[in-house]
Design an enzyme around this catalytic site. Structure first.
Site, short mmCIF file in Angstrom:
data_model
loop_
_atom_site.label_atom_id
_atom_site.label_comp_id
_atom_site.label_asym_id
_atom_site.label_seq_id
_atom_site.Cartn_x
_atom_site.Cartn_y
_atom_site.Cartn_z
N ALA A 60 0.86 -1.19 -0.25
CA ALA A 60 0.12 0.15 -0.11
C ALA A 60 0.91 1.26 -0.10
O ALA A 60 0.36 2.42 -0.31
CB ALA A 60 -0.96 -0.03 1.19
N TYR A 61 2.07 1.31 0.47
CA TYR A 61 2.94 2.35 0.44
C TYR A 61 3.06 3.02 -0.91
O TYR A 61 3.99 2.11 -1.76
CB TYR A 61 4.21 2.21 1.26
CG TYR A 61 3.99 1.75 2.66
CD1 TYR A 61 2.67 1.67 3.23
CD2 TYR A 61 5.04 1.25 3.36
CE1 TYR A 61 2.71 1.34 4.71
CE2 TYR A 61 4.88 0.70 4.80
CZ TYR A 61 3.75 0.81 5.39
OH TYR A 61 3.45 0.53 6.43
N GLN A 62 2.89 4.09 -1.36
CA GLN A 62 2.96 4.84 -2.29
C GLN A 62 2.68 3.87 -3.63
O GLN A 62 3.44 3.99 -4.53
CB GLN A 62 4.27 5.44 -2.35
CG GLN A 62 4.65 6.28 -1.34
CD GLN A 62 4.01 7.39 -1.14
OE1 GLN A 62 2.79 7.76 -0.63
NE2 GLN A 62 4.21 8.69 -1.78
#
Length: 347
Positions: A60-62
């Site tokens: 989900a990070y960036q």
């Protein structure tokens, strides 16, 4: 650097875990304060040089670019078997649910995409990012266990859960002969100590590693009141977590600053040194090289018992905020809205 076993696993991890949420393409991602790939590579290399071997990211990070940046940096600067890489998967999207995609298939797809991003054949720790109320727990555990048996995952962890959920999951895993969770990554720091009510006791009794996020309260524990930064100014999620208790929290922050002066160290070192008395390895994010320096120095700092008590004295109970506040059947629907708009490949 000091190292410790990650709970009951055979993984030996640095007492500081480099959190990688600050890495990634800010244009396509969710946060404006992240750093580009050049800066990511410098930070990862510096962390490795200081003995950090534990890295935490998430699909989900960036939009997956955090995984991509981290994977390429580790490929160039480290031997794969000398680092411990953790990543996380999201709940099933509404589209997947409607299409009949099982929890097991969803997890397999998420991991395959993460491995593609990372450029790796396996991850050391695969983390259930947040409780999925629309997918049977058996399916989650079975799906993760299949990946362990396939050699794509060495151990599994969980994040953003209640103690009862954690205990329920590991009890079912033991009953079914599945891999059990060896770590938990929840919100825990000097300003938010609700984990001490039940989770910390459970982890201590069952030899579960605690690797909390927001170890510095999104930078609040590393700056004196009035000092600011790009993240403090722009991180709306952090504001959601901390603005409501700012008055009570400031009293603790002032004590962190006071002890930093007493010991002749940074506030980061004081706050993390306290947390290191409670957990296996806090997840410390970094967007500048000196962020890593402060985190690593904290491992070497031993606070006196009276100073630990001084830091803890003014704490008042806090309401659950952020992901944990949404970790209910109602709140989970909000996560489904986010996932509905997630980029292709993450749904």
């Amino acid at each position: 650097m000091e190292y410790a076993k990650l709970g009951s696993s055979e993984l030996s991890v640095s007492r500081i875990c480099l959190g990688c949420m600050g890495f990634g393409n800010a244009v396509t991602g969710q946060h404006s304060w992240t750093v580009d790939e050049t800066a990511t590579r410098e930070i990862v290399k510096h962390a490795l040089d200081l003995g950090v071997n534990f890295f935490d990211t998430a699909i989900a990070y960036q939009n997956g670019t955090s995984e991509e940046y981290l994977g390429r940096a580790l490929k160039d600067y480290a031997q794969r078997d000398e680092v411990v890489v953790a990543t996380k998967f999201l709940p099933r999207s509404q589209q997947e649910i409607e299409a009949g995609v099982s929890g097991q298939e969803h997890i397999r797809r998420q991991l395959d995409l993460s491995l593609q991003h990372l450029g790796m054949d396996y991850v050391d720790l695969y983390i259930y990012h947040m409780w999925d109320y629309q997918t049977p727990l058996y399916d989650i555990l079975d799906g993760m266990n299949q990946l362990v048996k396939a050699g794509k995952v060495r151990y599994i962890g969980i994040a953003n859960c209640y103690a009862y959920q954690f205990a329920k999951a590991n009890a079912l895993a033991e009953k079914e002969g599945f891999a059990k969770f060896v770590s938990v990554q929840n919100h825990y720091n000097l300003l938010f100590r609700e984990e001490e009510r039940e989770m910390a006791k459970l982890c201590d009794e069952d030899n579960i590693a605690m690797t909390p996020y927001s170890a510095l309260a999104s930078g609040r524990l590393s700056r004196r009141p009035g000092e600011t930064s790009k993240r403090l100014a722009e991180d709306s999620y952090a504001k959601l977590k901390y603005d409501g208790t700012a008055a009570a929290d400031e009293k603790i922050i002032l004590r962190v600053a006071e002890l930093a002066d007493k010991y002749g160290v940074s506030m980061t070192e004081i706050a993390l040194s306290w947390l290191l008395t409670r957990v296996t390895a806090p997840v410390a994010g970094a967007t500048k090289l000196h962020h890593i320096d402060g985190a690593v120095k904290a491992v070497e700092l031993n606070l006196a018992a009276e100073d630990i008590a001084y830091l803890e004295e003014l704490y008042v109970p806090h309401n659950l905020v952020g992901v944990m506040a949404q970790n209910t059947r109602v709140g989970n629907k909000k996560e489904q809205v986010w996932m509905k708009n997630a980029p292709k490949g993450m749904q």
